[in-house]
Design a protein around this motif. Structure first.
Motif, short mmCIF file in Angstrom:
data_model
loop_
_atom_site.label_atom_id
_atom_site.label_comp_id
_atom_site.label_asym_id
_atom_site.label_seq_id
_atom_site.Cartn_x
_atom_site.Cartn_y
_atom_site.Cartn_z
N ILE A 1 0.84 -1.20 0.00
CA ILE A 1 0.00 0.00 0.00
C ILE A 1 0.87 1.25 0.00
O ILE A 1 1.79 1.38 0.81
CB ILE A 1 -0.93 0.02 1.23
N THR B 1 -4.16 4.53 -0.97
CA THR B 1 -5.21 5.17 -0.19
C THR B 1 -6.14 5.93 -1.13
O THR B 1 -7.25 6.28 -0.77
CB THR B 1 -4.62 6.11 0.87
N LYS C 1 -7.54 1.41 -5.24
CA LYS C 1 -7.47 1.56 -3.80
C LYS C 1 -7.18 0.21 -3.15
O LYS C 1 -7.48 -0.84 -3.73
CB LYS C 1 -8.78 2.15 -3.27
N TYR C 2 -6.64 0.27 -1.95
CA TYR C 2 -6.27 -0.97 -1.27
C TYR C 2 -7.48 -1.84 -0.95
O TYR C 2 -7.37 -3.05 -0.84
CB TYR C 2 -5.45 -0.70 0.00
N ASP C 3 -8.67 -1.22 -0.86
CA ASP C 3 -9.87 -2.01 -0.55
C ASP C 3 -10.67 -2.36 -1.81
O ASP C 3 -11.80 -2.81 -1.73
CB ASP C 3 -10.74 -1.30 0.47
N ALA D 1 -0.54 -6.36 5.27
CA ALA D 1 -0.51 -5.03 4.67
C ALA D 1 0.89 -4.46 4.84
O ALA D 1 1.40 -4.38 5.96
CB ALA D 1 -1.54 -4.12 5.33
N MET E 1 3.03 -1.18 4.23
CA MET E 1 2.97 0.25 3.95
C MET E 1 4.32 0.67 3.39
O MET E 1 5.33 0.64 4.09
CB MET E 1 2.64 1.04 5.21
N ASP F 1 1.39 5.32 5.31
CA ASP F 1 1.62 4.75 6.64
C ASP F 1 0.94 5.62 7.70
O ASP F 1 0.28 5.10 8.60
CB ASP F 1 3.12 4.67 6.90
N CYS G 1 -3.12 5.77 7.16
CA CYS G 1 -3.83 4.51 7.27
C CYS G 1 -3.26 3.69 8.43
O CYS G 1 -2.65 2.64 8.21
CB CYS G 1 -3.67 3.77 5.94
N VAL H 1 -5.44 -1.03 8.79
CA VAL H 1 -5.91 -1.51 7.48
C VAL H 1 -6.95 -2.58 7.76
O VAL H 1 -6.61 -3.69 8.19
CB VAL H 1 -4.74 -2.07 6.63
N ALA I 1 -6.63 -6.70 7.56
CA ALA I 1 -5.24 -7.17 7.59
C ALA I 1 -4.96 -7.95 8.87
O ALA I 1 -5.35 -7.54 9.95
CB ALA I 1 -4.28 -5.99 7.49
N ARG J 1 0.10 -5.59 9.90
CA ARG J 1 0.42 -4.33 9.20
C ARG J 1 1.89 -4.05 9.44
O ARG J 1 2.34 -4.01 10.59
CB ARG J 1 -0.44 -3.21 9.76
#
Length: 182
Positions: free
Chosen positions: A54, A88, A137-139, A150, A152, A158, A161, A164, A167, A170
């Motif tokens: 991410i 993000t 996006k990550y989602d 996850a 970052m 970082d 977010c 996450v 996850a 992270r």
């Protein structure tokens, strides 16, 4: 070392990079070792590991993390690690990064010309990869929603977010912004 399904350019580059391990700081080696332990633990628990890189725009660092981890799994013959990337927010896979990965030896096919173009990226002529790379996006539905690590890869993401959703773990592994070197 098996170098399964990597073209010769990528094999040569990975072998060169292996010889440059001494350039990695001890702190970074410790961080990467923890990352590897998390991957191993998830594989033990579930039989596989999903890793989601991410960054802010999913235009450079996260895409690069996804590609290089996947290349490493092929090079070292590691099974059951699935790689993903997201931001993000989404913009477009940066054309400079696309050119850089082509120079490194990845085989890139542009699938469309829209504002957020899609790319098919392969590791060799025989690679059956059908993963499409684009900024998202990550989602996004393409990415795992639960049970993933996850990673970052930029300080902005970082900080923006701290949690996450979905996850298992992270990890913060920030890299300098490539646009500083354009």
């Amino acid at each position: 070392m098996t170098a399964q399904n990597l073209n010769n350019n990528l094999v040569d580059l990975v072998r060169k990079l292996e010889g440059e391990e001494k350039l990695i700081s001890e702190q970074r080696k410790t961080e990467l070792s923890e990352f590897a332990k998390n991957i191993n633990q998830l594989q033990i628990e579930t039989g596989y590991a999903n890793v989601l890189f991410i960054c802010t725009h999913n235009s450079r660092r996260s895409q690069l993390g996804q590609l290089w981890l996947r290349a490493a799994t092929k090079y070292y013959g590691i099974k059951c690690i699935h790689t993903f990337s997201g931001g993000t927010e989404s913009t477009a896979f940066n054309y400079r990064m696309v050119a850089a990965i082509e120079r490194a030896g990845f085989q890139v096919e542009k699938m469309d010309e829209r504002g957020n173009p899609k790319y098919l990226i392969r590791f060799s002529e025989s690679d059956q990869n059908m993963d499409i790379y684009l900024s998202k996006k990550y989602d996004d539905g393409y990415n795992p929603g639960t049970g993933f690590i996850a990673v970052m890869v930029c300080t902005d993401a970082d900080e923006a977010c701290p949690v996450v959703p979905g996850a298992d773990t992270r990890i913060s592994l920030p890299y300098l912004d490539p646009k500083s070197f354009d």
